[in-house]
Write a protein that holds these residues in place. Structure first.
Motif, PDB file in Angstrom:
ATOM      1  N   GLU A 629       0.866  -1.186   0.000  1.00  0.00           N
ATOM      2  CA  GLU A 629       0.000   0.000   0.000  1.00  0.00           C
ATOM      3  C   GLU A 629       0.898   1.230   0.000  1.00  0.00           C
ATOM      4  O   GLU A 629       1.760   1.373   0.862  1.00  0.00           O
ATOM      5  N   VAL A 630       0.704   2.114  -0.981  1.00  0.00           N
ATOM      6  CA  VAL A 630       1.589   3.262  -1.162  1.00  0.00           C
ATOM      7  C   VAL A 630       0.770   4.540  -1.226  1.00  0.00           C
ATOM      8  O   VAL A 630      -0.258   4.598  -1.915  1.00  0.00           O
ATOM      9  N   VAL A 638       5.342  11.043 -11.214  1.00  0.00           N
ATOM     10  CA  VAL A 638       5.560  10.332  -9.946  1.00  0.00           C
ATOM     11  C   VAL A 638       5.281   8.840 -10.111  1.00  0.00           C
ATOM     12  O   VAL A 638       6.067   7.994  -9.683  1.00  0.00           O
ATOM     13  N   MET A 639       4.163   8.503 -10.751  1.00  0.00           N
ATOM     14  CA  MET A 639       3.817   7.095 -10.916  1.00  0.00           C
ATOM     15  C   MET A 639       4.891   6.363 -11.715  1.00  0.00           C
ATOM     16  O   MET A 639       5.253   5.219 -11.418  1.00  0.00           O
ATOM     17  N   GLY A 640       5.428   7.012 -12.727  1.00  0.00           N
ATOM     18  CA  GLY A 640       6.485   6.394 -13.517  1.00  0.00           C
ATOM     19  C   GLY A 640       7.720   6.100 -12.687  1.00  0.00           C
ATOM     20  O   GLY A 640       8.343   5.041 -12.829  1.00  0.00           O
ATOM     21  N   ARG A 641       8.091   7.037 -11.779  1.00  0.00           N
ATOM     22  CA  ARG A 641       9.263   6.816 -10.928  1.00  0.00           C
ATOM     23  C   ARG A 641       9.029   5.657  -9.966  1.00  0.00           C
ATOM     24  O   ARG A 641       9.934   4.876  -9.679  1.00  0.00           O
ATOM     25  N   ILE A 642       7.785   5.557  -9.461  1.00  0.00           N
ATOM     26  CA  ILE A 642       7.461   4.462  -8.536  1.00  0.00           C
ATOM     27  C   ILE A 642       7.630   3.119  -9.250  1.00  0.00           C
ATOM     28  O   ILE A 642       8.243   2.187  -8.718  1.00  0.00           O
ATOM     29  N   CYS A 643       7.112   3.017 -10.446  1.00  0.00           N
ATOM     30  CA  CYS A 643       7.224   1.763 -11.205  1.00  0.00           C
ATOM     31  C   CYS A 643       8.681   1.452 -11.529  1.00  0.00           C
ATOM     32  O   CYS A 643       9.110   0.291 -11.481  1.00  0.00           O
ATOM     33  N   THR A 644       9.458   2.492 -11.847  1.00  0.00           N
ATOM     34  CA  THR A 644      10.879   2.283 -12.145  1.00  0.00           C
ATOM     35  C   THR A 644      11.623   1.778 -10.924  1.00  0.00           C
ATOM     36  O   THR A 644      12.464   0.865 -11.014  1.00  0.00           O
ATOM     37  N   GLN A 679      13.369  -9.605  -0.838  1.00  0.00           N
ATOM     38  CA  GLN A 679      13.128  -8.732  -1.981  1.00  0.00           C
ATOM     39  C   GLN A 679      12.003  -7.743  -1.674  1.00  0.00           C
ATOM     40  O   GLN A 679      12.054  -6.579  -2.094  1.00  0.00           O
ATOM     41  N   LEU A 680      10.995  -8.195  -0.914  1.00  0.00           N
ATOM     42  CA  LEU A 680       9.931  -7.283  -0.483  1.00  0.00           C
ATOM     43  C   LEU A 680      10.516  -6.138   0.333  1.00  0.00           C
ATOM     44  O   LEU A 680      10.185  -4.966   0.143  1.00  0.00           O
ATOM     45  N   HIS A 681      11.411  -6.465   1.267  1.00  0.00           N
ATOM     46  CA  HIS A 681      12.034  -5.431   2.099  1.00  0.00           C
ATOM     47  C   HIS A 681      12.842  -4.458   1.244  1.00  0.00           C
ATOM     48  O   HIS A 681      12.880  -3.253   1.524  1.00  0.00           O
ATOM     49  N   MET A 682      13.498  -4.975   0.204  1.00  0.00           N
ATOM     50  CA  MET A 682      14.270  -4.107  -0.687  1.00  0.00           C
ATOM     51  C   MET A 682      13.352  -3.132  -1.420  1.00  0.00           C
ATOM     52  O   MET A 682      13.663  -1.947  -1.567  1.00  0.00           O
ATOM     53  N   VAL A 683      12.195  -3.636  -1.869  1.00  0.00           N
ATOM     54  CA  VAL A 683      11.225  -2.777  -2.551  1.00  0.00           C
ATOM     55  C   VAL A 683      10.718  -1.695  -1.601  1.00  0.00           C
ATOM     56  O   VAL A 683      10.665  -0.503  -1.943  1.00  0.00           O
ATOM     57  N   LEU A 684      10.336  -2.101  -0.379  1.00  0.00           N
ATOM     58  CA  LEU A 684       9.820  -1.140   0.599  1.00  0.00           C
ATOM     59  C   LEU A 684      10.860  -0.086   0.940  1.00  0.00           C
ATOM     60  O   LEU A 684      10.549   1.106   1.061  1.00  0.00           O
ATOM     61  N   THR A 685      12.118  -0.509   1.097  1.00  0.00           N
ATOM     62  CA  THR A 685      13.191   0.434   1.429  1.00  0.00           C
ATOM     63  C   THR A 685      13.416   1.427   0.299  1.00  0.00           C
ATOM     64  O   THR A 685      13.588   2.628   0.527  1.00  0.00           O
ATOM     65  N   ALA A 686      13.421   0.930  -0.948  1.00  0.00           N
ATOM     66  CA  ALA A 686      13.633   1.809  -2.099  1.00  0.00           C
ATOM     67  C   ALA A 686      12.514   2.845  -2.202  1.00  0.00           C
ATOM     68  O   ALA A 686      12.768   4.025  -2.476  1.00  0.00           O
ATOM     69  N   LEU A 687      11.264   2.436  -1.984  1.00  0.00           N
ATOM     70  CA  LEU A 687      10.138   3.362  -2.065  1.00  0.00           C
ATOM     71  C   LEU A 687      10.147   4.344  -0.902  1.00  0.00           C
ATOM     72  O   LEU A 687       9.819   5.523  -1.059  1.00  0.00           O
ATOM     73  N   GLU A 688      10.527   3.848   0.275  1.00  0.00           N
ATOM     74  CA  GLU A 688      10.548   4.700   1.464  1.00  0.00           C
ATOM     75  C   GLU A 688      11.538   5.852   1.312  1.00  0.00           C
ATOM     76  O   GLU A 688      11.349   6.941   1.850  1.00  0.00           O
ATOM     77  N   ALA A 689      12.620   5.605   0.580  1.00  0.00           N
ATOM     78  CA  ALA A 689      13.650   6.621   0.392  1.00  0.00           C
ATOM     79  C   ALA A 689      13.256   7.664  -0.659  1.00  0.00           C
ATOM     80  O   ALA A 689      13.921   8.693  -0.779  1.00  0.00           O
ATOM     81  N   GLU A 690      12.193   7.415  -1.424  1.00  0.00           N
ATOM     82  CA  GLU A 690      11.751   8.333  -2.478  1.00  0.00           C
ATOM     83  C   GLU A 690      10.983   9.506  -1.864  1.00  0.00           C
ATOM     84  O   GLU A 690      10.041   9.316  -1.081  1.00  0.00           O
TER      85      GLU A 690
END
Length: 720
Positions: A629-630, A638-644, A679-690
């Motif tokens: 959930e984001v 913004v949406m494009g950066r999230i997907c990237t 890998q889930l944690h990596m995704v969450l960490t990458a998004l959290e830093a955005e």
């Protein structure tokens, strides 16, 4: 260079009656035995034992401990032997030096089985005289301080060994300053980039806010003066590794991390501790759930203190630890406080506990001939965990590690109670057996004749005692099933290296693992206590096992019957790396849930439908579903950066839908396909830093499991 007189001066400062002649004799013996020997750094070797002796002098230890430090490498690395040390000094010192030598020779970073065996030997040596461990810990600290002179691979080995064994052992001995320094030195070797990133962020924070420690220190002093309380205040930023660990366990970025500053208030007596607590809570708002009273309920290593976290200056969270001077001595020195001297006399600190009693109870519980692996696991569990205190219906206190369940509570009372447990009540309310207990709760265990522990309890239990008892029971009840399953695991693993799992090969492997016979090895394979690839690697270390990088999705789960299909529960979406359990449905196969999924409440009375499952080792395919959930800013691109960002982590987006739209923010749920929980944690960490992401979290919804077998009425029972 520290000469003998310098060392004696350090000792005399706290022990005027020290035997200076014997200290000098040991110092000179150390120099003579190590003459011509050099450290990798190029320094004379004797500088190391002298430095270790100074570390112990800083802890105000007795003469025997300091002499042992001076001589601790003589039996191992020089022509001196046990008889020489006994003749020149004493039997006591010779035995201490021999004990340290035996610990030094243990390979604690070898393969799992050998490591467990050697760790048992370490603890057995410790149980005879705790000073052996105190000398060894000081030895390891100096070696870690000078580790940069070692070869890179040796640095990695020693740092991992320090992080896994010596740092938590120092913590269990109550020597928290030593544990923190060992962890930070090891962290510097194992993850230098991570440590530097923490330090850089600290510097940036300090530039933005000024010296927060000095500011809060002044606030606390002002409040103590107003209340008329004499208090010594020590403030500091927490160590980089402590912050890194909290970021990892709580899955938080540095900017969202709270209480990175800690303050100790040391007062005259116990009554003042509670007065200080009142003053702090009157001045600052207390953070709910962050108050701990270790004075009324001390930790098992003797630690006593009051902990509270408040919202301090500029709304920054601050942790305060309140204690007396005697409590502070134990908090800092731990086991060393038992051997401390002051003015030539052993100090009787009423709060100091000798950890040898705890070690003796553990060694007695497992016995000299017990399983090394189970001993190792139990010891690590007791070293790494904090404690909660729960009560029996009669008011007796049961101490358990944080995260313990009613199953652990039952086994803590008696093995028979644990094995016969069928349900539990916490504070008078019936709860699932996987419920995590909290401080102060009253627990009632309900038993039934003929009950035996199911395999799923292994993942629910948190204590070594409970896990060991459950495994023993399972091995007895399901031994034949595990042997057959283990034989199949062995066959597949051996075929991967073009070998056959013959009886002779399995018998040889059993000896390598310290097991009595091949059947015992197969039983351990079948119960997932030993991995089949470890057996192959032990017998054929030079053969390369075929890659298991892509675990076939249909075979990702261990524990299913032949031909049995499984599906991921849509409520919790379990991922490889998480603890799992299966629920069987007629004609629909098995639905796999995480062990803590709320929907498991529906089946707590139907244990016959539970299957003990585990994920296959190896790298899984990127096919396992999960939801996040984001909340993102409504802006162009913004949406494009999230997907990237998600794509950069090699994750697949299978679907997404918006659940809330505001003029400035969007909230959406993104369906992902992932390899595992890391890998889930990596995704969450990458998004959290955005910067454009306001919030991100894993999305789990119990109601989504409705279509997988639960009836509407069952949902009402658990209030969903």
């Amino acid at each position: 260079m520290i000469i003998a007189d310098d060392l004696i001066g350090l000792i005399r400062a706290y022990n005027p009656s020290t035997n200076a002649e014997l200290i000098t004799k040991a110092y000179n013996f150390c120099l003579a035995m190590h003459e011509g020997q050099m450290r990798r750094s190029g320094e004379p070797y004797y500088t190391h034992p002298v430095a270790v002796a100074c570390l112990l002098a800083d802890q105000h230890l007795d003469d025997a401990s300091i002499i042992t430090a001076l001589l601790h490498d003589t039996i191992e690395d020089t022509k001196a032997n046990f008889a020489d040390v006994e003749r020149l000094f004493s039997r006591e010192i010779a035995e201490l030096v021999d004990g340290v030598t035996k610990i030094t020779n243990l390979q604690l970073s070898s393969n799992v089985t050998k490591q467990a065996e050697n760790f048992r030997k370490l603890i057995m040596a410790t149980s005879k005289d705790i000073r052996v461990t105190l000398v060894k810990l000081a030895d390891r600290l100096h070696n870690m301080r000078t580790i940069r002179s070692m070869a890179p691979e040796k640095q990695q080995q020693k740092a991992r060994e320090t992080m896994d064994i010596y740092a938590p052992l120092a913590g269990r001995m109550g020597m928290h300053w030593l544990r923190e320094e060992l962890e930070d030195l090891a962290f510097q070797v194992l993850n230098p980039e991570g440590r530097q990133s923490i330090i850089r962020r600290f510097i940036k924070l300090q530039n933005e806010t000024g010296d927060v420690v000095e500011q809060i220190n002044g606030d606390l002093l002002y409040e103590m003066d107003r209340a008329g309380i004499a208090a010594e205040i020590q403030g500091r930023a927490k160590k980089p590794y402590s912050i890194w660990r909290k970021m990892q366990t709580k899955e938080l970025s540095f900017s969202r991390l709270s209480d990175i500053y800690g303050f100790r208030l040391i007062v005259g007596d116990e009554a003042d501790c509670y007065r200080v607590l009142g003053v702090i809570h009157q001045r600052w708002r207390a953070v709910p759930g962050r108050f701990k009273d270790y004075i009324s309920q001390p930790k098992t290593n003797g630690y006593r203190s009051i902990h509270t976290t408040v919202s301090g200056r500029n709304a920054r969270r601050v942790e305060a630890q309140i204690r007396t001077k005697a409590m502070h001595q134990v908090a800092e020195k731990g086991a060393a406080a038992t051997w401390s001297y002051r003015d030539g006399e052993r100090v009787e600190n009423p709060f100091a506990l000798d950890p040898s009693a705890w070690i003796a109870s553990l060694t007695e519980r497992f016995g000299a001939e017990g399983d090394d692996g189970e001993f190792f696991e139990a010891f690590k569990l007791e070293m790494y965990t904090d404690q909660v205190f729960c009560f029996t219906p009669k008011g007796e206190v049961i101490k358990l590690p944080r995260g313990a369940t009613p199953i652990d509570f039952a086994y803590a009372i008696h093995t028979r109670i644990g094995s016969a447990c069928v349900s539990a009540k916490v504070d008078g309310i019936r709860v699932p057996l996987w419920t995590r207990l909290r401080n102060g709760q009253s627990v009632q265990i309900i038993t039934a004749e003929g009950q035996t522990p199911p395999a799923s309890w292994i993942d629910i239990a948190a204590t070594g005692r409970a896990k060991t008892a459950i495994r023993r029971s399972l091995r007895e009840v399901d031994r034949d099933k595990f042997i057959n399953l283990g034989r199949e695991f062995a066959r597949v693993a051996f075929e991967n290296v073009n070998k056959k799992a013959t009886d002779r090969a399995l018998s040889t492997a059993a000896k390598h693992f310290g097991l009595p016979d091949a059947d015992e090895l197969l039983a351990r394979l079948g119960s997932a206590e030993i991995a089949a690839r470890e057996v192959v690697a032990e017998l054929y270390p030079n053969l390369k096992v075929r890659s298991t990088d892509e675990v076939v999705s249909a075979l990702a789960v261990i524990g299913l019957e032949p031909g049995q299909n499984f599906t991921h529960a849509t409520c919790c979406h379990p991922l490889p790396g998480e603890r799992i359990v299966g629920i069987t449905f007629r004609g629909r196969g098995v639905v796999v849930h995480t062990i803590d999924c709320l929907n498991m409440l529906l089946y707590e009375t139907q244990m016959d439908r539970w299957l003990d499952l585990a994920w296959h080792d190896g790298q899984h395919a990127v096919t396992h579903p999960a939801r996040i959930e984001v909340t993102i800013r409504n802006g162009a691109g913004v949406m494009g950066r999230i997907c990237t960002l998600i794509g950069d982590q090699k994750a697949n987006i299978s679907d997404m839908h918006f659940i809330d739209r505001k003029p400035d923010y969007f909230k959406l749920i993104i369906n992902l396909e992932l390899r595992d929980v890391s890998q889930l944690h990596m995704v969450l960490t990458a998004l959290e830093a955005e910067n454009e992401v306001a919030e991100v979290s894993r999305h789990q919804d119990p109601k989504l499991g409705k279509n997988q077998g639960a009836f509407e009425g069952e949902w009402d029972k658990i209030g969903i």
